[in-house]
Design an enzyme around this catalytic site. Structure first.
Site, PDB file in Angstrom:
ATOM      1  N   GLY A 105       5.664  -2.545   6.963  1.00 48.00           N
ATOM      2  CA  GLY A 105       7.035  -3.034   7.097  1.00 48.00           C
ATOM      3  C   GLY A 105       7.877  -2.210   8.045  1.00 48.00           C
ATOM      4  CD  GLU A 106      11.726  -1.246  11.646  1.00 50.46           C
ATOM      5  OE1 GLU A 106      10.826  -0.962  12.434  1.00 50.46           O
ATOM      6  OE2 GLU A 106      12.621  -0.439  11.285  1.00 50.46           O
ATOM      7  CB  CYS A 164       5.457  -5.798   9.360  1.00 51.21           C
ATOM      8  SG  CYS A 164       6.635  -5.050  10.517  1.00 51.21           S
ATOM      9  CB  SER A 180       6.859   3.035  16.406  1.00 44.47           C
ATOM     10  OG  SER A 180       6.824   3.601  15.126  1.00 44.47           O
ATOM     11  CG  LEU A 181       8.796   4.620  23.306  1.00 47.46           C
ATOM     12  CD1 LEU A 181      10.098   3.902  22.998  1.00 47.46           C
ATOM     13  CD2 LEU A 181       9.080   5.888  24.100  1.00 47.46           C
ATOM     14  CG  HIS A 182       3.679   2.293  19.755  1.00 43.84           C
ATOM     15  ND1 HIS A 182       3.239   3.469  19.196  1.00 43.84           N
ATOM     16  CD2 HIS A 182       4.192   1.563  18.731  1.00 43.84           C
ATOM     17  CE1 HIS A 182       3.467   3.441  17.896  1.00 43.84           C
ATOM     18  NE2 HIS A 182       4.053   2.309  17.594  1.00 43.84           N
ATOM     19  CB  CYS A 223      -0.229   1.296   8.596  1.00 47.77           C
ATOM     20  SG  CYS A 223       1.032   0.118   8.184  1.00 47.77           S
ATOM     21  CB  CYS A 254       0.161  -2.844  13.462  1.00 50.33           C
ATOM     22  SG  CYS A 254       0.657  -2.602  11.753  1.00 50.33           S
ATOM     23  CB  CYS A 282       2.956  -3.437  16.443  1.00 50.79           C
ATOM     24  SG  CYS A 282       4.675  -2.971  16.190  1.00 50.79           S
ATOM     25  CB  SER A 330       8.237   5.592  11.086  1.00 55.26           C
ATOM     26  OG  SER A 330       7.645   5.053  12.227  1.00 55.26           O
ATOM     27  CB  CYS A 386       2.446   7.255   3.953  1.00 55.91           C
ATOM     28  SG  CYS A 386       2.830   5.936   5.120  1.00 55.91           S
ATOM     29  CD  GLU A 404      -2.497  -0.844   2.878  1.00 54.63           C
ATOM     30  OE1 GLU A 404      -3.349  -1.669   3.168  1.00 54.63           O
ATOM     31  OE2 GLU A 404      -2.169   0.100   3.638  1.00 54.63           O
ATOM     32  CG  ASN A 448      -7.343   4.838  11.636  1.00 52.80           C
ATOM     33  OD1 ASN A 448      -8.544   4.624  11.570  1.00 52.80           O
ATOM     34  ND2 ASN A 448      -6.679   5.524  10.727  1.00 52.80           N
TER      35      ASN A 448
HETATM   36  S1  SF4 Z   1       3.341  -0.862  13.413  1.00 53.90           S
HETATM   37 FE1  SF4 Z   1       5.002  -0.860  11.875  1.00 53.90          FE
HETATM   38  S2  SF4 Z   1       6.571  -2.141  12.830  1.00 53.90           S
HETATM   39 FE2  SF4 Z   1       4.679  -2.601  13.929  1.00 53.90          FE
HETATM   40  S3  SF4 Z   1       3.777  -4.393  12.858  1.00 53.90           S
HETATM   41 FE3  SF4 Z   1       2.907  -2.523  11.941  1.00 53.90          FE
HETATM   42  S4  SF4 Z   1       4.201  -2.082  10.150  1.00 53.90           S
HETATM   43 FE4  SF4 Z   1       5.348  -3.481  11.506  1.00 53.90          FE
END
Ligand code: SF4
Length: 363
Positions: free
Chosen positions: A179-180, A130, A234-236, A353, A137, A134, A211, A123, A110, A310
């Site tokens: 993805g990372e 990924c 991305s700390l969260h 995402c 996500c 997380c 990111s 973006c 995407e 979201n």
């Molecule tokens: S937030 Fe980013 S790093 Fe975490 S699973 Fe989703 S795409 Fe991967």
């Protein structure tokens, strides 16, 4: 309101891939030069070709009208310009646009275009799926399939660019899609070099943000590119116990190691690091979490970007009520930590995402 753009037909027609051909966007500028010279063309043709690729929004080699016809034919015989197909093109009422691109083997990725009065931000994604997992996500739900190539990532930028009006141009890039990025660092660096060079898209490094979930060794490597890209982490969560639950890869890394690497990034590049924090109602949005986060970042040149969750229908997490979010911001600001709440773009399309890809893969 969601609309399928009429451009989808045009883009899909232009993108029918010939799977065995190389992606021309995988080539570095010097490889492109070598190809031109090896085929017996004068060097300046490489410059013309670069211009067509990055500035002129074409969708086929045939449209590169100031290149000799035999050269265009050679290009079409050896390369693909766009290797993916547009599977879906959504346009939101705020003019945010999202493309779901179908790659070889039926894989999808995407990319998103977001318009604001003085900026156009894109973006982009860097992997198919990924591995970071997380829990909030959609992108991580199906695991990692593979890295995207530099060409597959650059194609997202160029395809989004074709959606712009003639008076519009991409001003900012955020590498925050599926993805990372730092797990695919060589490809990402090649893409960013093309995006930031004047011969490429000419977008200043300070307008490009990468990111990461926080891979310390890769953050250090990224710090030493000699470019002033922005880094967002991305700390969260403000402690390892909670972060281990939300970002499972954290149990092998730890918040402290990430902060050390972020400090080095700031020291080397002079760029303030952004810490992203997805606010999940009744999970990580308590006042005590805000206080711990402030404690963690005190004395650091940092900014916190709060992202209210979201909704992804398959996930059991929700956006906190607005007063709760405001309270979180207030606690950070009282502690001297600059914070902002990310504006939601494309709320009426699957713009979070991985949502569109997840829906597609599930169906
Ligand atoms: S937030 Fe980013 S790093 Fe975490 S699973 Fe989703 S795409 Fe991967």
């Amino acid at each position: 309101m969601i609309t399928e753009s009429p451009l989808i037909t045009q883009l899909a027609d232009a993108s029918t891939p010939a799977a065995s051909l190389r992606h021309i966007l995988d080539l570095t500028p010097s490889e492109l030069n070598d190809w031109v010279v090896a085929r017996g063309w004068p060097k300046f043709r490489a410059g013309q070709l670069q211009k067509w690729l990055f500035h002129r929004r074409v969708t086929s080699f045939e449209q590169m009208s100031d290149l000799p016809k035999p050269m265009r034919e050679q290009l079409a015989t050896e390369f693909q310009l766009f290797a993916a197909e547009v599977e879906s093109h959504q346009v939101a009422s705020d003019r945010t646009e999202k493309l779901l691109l179908k790659l070889g083997n039926g894989e999808t990725t995407e990319c998103v275009l977001m318009r604001e009065p003085n900026r156009v931000t894109v973006c982009i994604s860097t992997q198919v799926g990924c591995a970071m997992g997380c829990v909030f996500c959609a992108s991580g739900m199906l695991g990692l399939k593979r890295n995207l190539s530099p060409g597959e990532i650059l194609e997202q930028l160029l395809r989004l660019q074709t959606l712009l009006g003639l008076d519009e141009r991409i001003t900012n890039i955020v590498v925050m899609g599926i993805g990372e990025p730092l797990a695919n660092l060589p490809a990402v660096l090649q893409v960013l070099a093309a995006a930031s060079s004047p011969e490429g898209l000419g977008i200043g490094a300070r307008h490009i943000t990468v990111s990461t979930v926080g891979l310390p060794a890769r953050i250090r490597e990224f710090a030493h590119t000699g470019k002033q890209y922005n880094l967002a982490i991305s700390l969260h969560a403000p402690n390892n116990t909670l972060r281990d639950k939300l970002v499972p890869v954290n149990d092998k890394i730890g918040v402290e190691a990430i902060l050390d690497a972020a400090d080095e990034y700031f020291e080397v590049t002079g760029r303030r690091v952004t810490f992203e924090y997805v606010l999940l109602a009744q999970v990580n949005d308590e006042p005590q979490h805000a206080q711990q986060l402030a404690q963690l970042l005190r004395g650091r040149c940092a900014h916190v970007n709060l992202i209210p969750m979201n909704g992804v229908s398959l996930l059991p997490y929700h956006e906190p009520a607005a007063p709760r979010t405001q309270q979180f911001v207030a606690i950070l600001e009282q502690a001297g930590i600059p914070a902002s709440v990310r504006k939601r773009k494309g709320a009426d399309i699957d713009a979070a995402c991985g949502q569109l890809r997840l829906k597609h893969e599930k169906s």
